[in-house]
Write an enzyme that holds these catalytic residues in place. Structure first.
Site, PDB file in Angstrom:
ATOM      1  N   SER A  65       0.630  -1.060  -0.047  1.00 34.36           N
ATOM      2  CA  SER A  65      -0.036   0.044  -0.007  1.00 34.36           C
ATOM      3  C   SER A  65       0.832   1.447   0.139  1.00 34.36           C
ATOM      4  O   SER A  65       0.320   2.308  -0.123  1.00 34.36           O
ATOM      5  CB  SER A  65      -0.962  -0.105   1.211  1.00 34.36           C
ATOM      6  OG  SER A  65      -2.068  -0.772   0.941  1.00 34.36           O
ATOM      7  N   LYS A  68       0.059   3.749  -2.804  1.00 33.28           N
ATOM      8  CA  LYS A  68      -1.046   4.767  -2.733  1.00 33.28           C
ATOM      9  C   LYS A  68      -0.079   6.191  -2.554  1.00 33.28           C
ATOM     10  O   LYS A  68      -0.838   7.216  -2.998  1.00 33.28           O
ATOM     11  CB  LYS A  68      -1.811   4.755  -1.688  1.00 33.28           C
ATOM     12  CG  LYS A  68      -2.808   3.420  -1.594  1.00 33.28           C
ATOM     13  CD  LYS A  68      -3.682   3.514  -0.541  1.00 33.28           C
ATOM     14  CE  LYS A  68      -4.703   1.958  -0.624  1.00 33.28           C
ATOM     15  NZ  LYS A  68      -3.996   0.807   0.075  1.00 33.28           N
ATOM     16  N   SER A 125      -5.779   3.763   4.859  1.00 28.80           N
ATOM     17  CA  SER A 125      -5.280   2.878   3.624  1.00 28.80           C
ATOM     18  C   SER A 125      -6.391   2.314   2.861  1.00 28.80           C
ATOM     19  O   SER A 125      -6.153   1.237   2.527  1.00 28.80           O
ATOM     20  CB  SER A 125      -4.179   2.030   3.935  1.00 28.80           C
ATOM     21  OG  SER A 125      -3.459   1.506   2.971  1.00 28.80           O
ATOM     22  N   LYS A 233       3.048   6.409   5.075  1.00 30.47           N
ATOM     23  CA  LYS A 233       2.263   5.377   4.511  1.00 30.47           C
ATOM     24  C   LYS A 233       2.821   4.119   4.979  1.00 30.47           C
ATOM     25  O   LYS A 233       3.929   3.895   4.697  1.00 30.47           O
ATOM     26  CB  LYS A 233       2.366   5.624   2.898  1.00 30.47           C
ATOM     27  CG  LYS A 233       1.121   4.775   2.216  1.00 30.47           C
ATOM     28  CD  LYS A 233      -0.224   5.220   2.671  1.00 30.47           C
ATOM     29  CE  LYS A 233      -1.190   4.160   2.385  1.00 30.47           C
ATOM     30  NZ  LYS A 233      -1.413   3.054   3.658  1.00 30.47           N
TER      31      LYS A 233
END
Length: 389
Positions: A65, A68, A125, A233
């Site tokens: 993730s 992203k 997320s 993140k």
């Protein structure tokens, strides 16, 4: 009697273990033992992307993730260009609503603001929220992925290729620790404080005005555990392992650290923290200008007054290795606003400063007083004075 004393001491240590802060633990961490469990890692200073530490940083791995971040970069570019607004409403497609993994359970045709979708991506997320934003910006998910790969070329990322906007596993979807850090730096620059105010939020809500109020909890626990951490993140898939891109700022110095392929979340957080602490223990920022300092002078031939001081609109720091110093080598002034009037305290120029060790940074500048366009009579008088001077 002595045995009893030893027994009491041992029992006390077992029941009440001595805690060691991240900063204390970093003092005994050497570069050789840093990120020992990670498959790859990278640490850099955010503004100039100066490398501080690297471990297999250019080897291709699965980013999960952390992907992203690239999607968020494209979204914030649209916002800053005026093509997208935070209060714009996005209608969830069947594709977006069908996303698995982390999600906010969007329903087909459900409408949500760009702001709430951003919160859902940055904090929780959410895969469905990311795809909804991708379709809003790119028209389709597939077109948005093409935009992501074009942006990767623009950023000169040599070991990155995206297949989707979420980071869900695909063998042909890969990146590396250095590229992730580069994307993070671009995202922080584009998103600014607006982005960091979201990524540093521990929990929040969406759908607050409905009976389906949804609680978002940040997947990045380091924002509560690491001094100065305000993003950025996390990522996890069984193929990628536990990953994180973390950023922290102390005394004007912002660092970005990436660890990939960690065995679990706890180890990931420990090693990411140690990585950041290692950077802060070895580097420091020193102030060149304080906010309000007179930095330069601006001459406006068609303005009133003709000359005015340019003041630093923010504290300006430069980065050096601890125990060393650096001096200003070069300054370049560039106007960011070419049209009068100038309002005092509002940016009209930027100063690019280059230090003698190669470190560069920029300072936002504004006029010390309002500068208005000169009247026709003023311009005529000035021309006459120049003729007879």
């Amino acid at each position: 009697m002595v045995k009893r004393i030893y027994l009491v001491i041992i029992t006390a240590f077992l029941l009440f273990p001595v805690s060691v802060s991240a900063s204390e633990s970093s003092a005994v961490i050497s570069e050789d033992t840093l990120t020992s469990q990670a498959k790859a890692a990278y640490l850099m200073e955010a503004q100039t992307q100066k490398k501080i530490y690297a471990k297999k940083a250019e080897e291709r791995m699965y980013p999960a993730s952390m992907t992203k971040m690239m999607g968020l970069l494209l979204v914030y570019e649209q916002i800053n260009d005026g093509a997208l607004k935070l209060d714009d409403r996005v209608c969830a497609s069947e594709t977006a609503a069908s996303m698995g993994g982390s999600q906010i359970y969007l329903k087909v045709n459900e409408e949500m603001t760009v702001e709430d979708l951003l919160k859902s991506v940055c904090i929780a997320s959410a895969n469905d929220a990311m795809v909804a934003l991708a379709e809003k910006v790119g028209g389709t998910h597939e077109q948005f992925v093409l935009m992501m790969n074009e942006k990767a070329k623009e950023l000169k990322l040599c070991n990155t290729h995206f297949v989707n906007a979420t980071g869900l596993h695909d063998d042909d979807h890969y990146s590396c620790a250095k590229d992730m850090a580069t994307i993070a730096a671009a995202l922080i620059k584009e998103g600014g404080e607006e982005l960091l105010s979201i990524t540093s939020t521990y929990d929040s809500y969406i759908r607050e005005d409905s009976d389906q109020k949804f609680w978002l909890v940040n997947t990045n626990k380091l924002i509560k555990q690491l001094d100065g951490a305000d993003g950025l993140k996390t990522g996890f898939t069984s193929e990628a392992g536990s990953c994180i891109t973390v950023t922290a700022k102390r005394n004007g110095l912002r660092l970005i650290g990436v660890v990939m392929g960690e065995p679990d979340g706890k180890t990931r957080n420990q090693e990411a923290s140690q990585l950041i602490e290692y950077g802060f223990s070895g580097y420091e920022s020193k102030q060149l200008y304080a906010k309000g300092d007179a930095v330069d002078e601006l001459c406006c031939e068609k303005g009133t007054p003709v000359k005015t001081k340019l003041l630093a609109l923010e504290d300006a720091y430069y980065v050096v290795k601890k125990g060393t110093d650096s001096k200003v080598k070069e300054k370049q002034l560039q106007l960011t606003d070419h049209e009068l009037p100038y309002q005092a305290g509002k940016e009209c120029a930027r100063l690019k400063v280059t230090m003698d060790d190669g470190y560069t940074f920029e300072v936002s500048l504004g006029t010390a007083q309002d500068v208005q366009p000169a009247s026709y009579v003023d311009l005529l008088i000035r021309s006459f004075r120049q003729m007879i001077a």
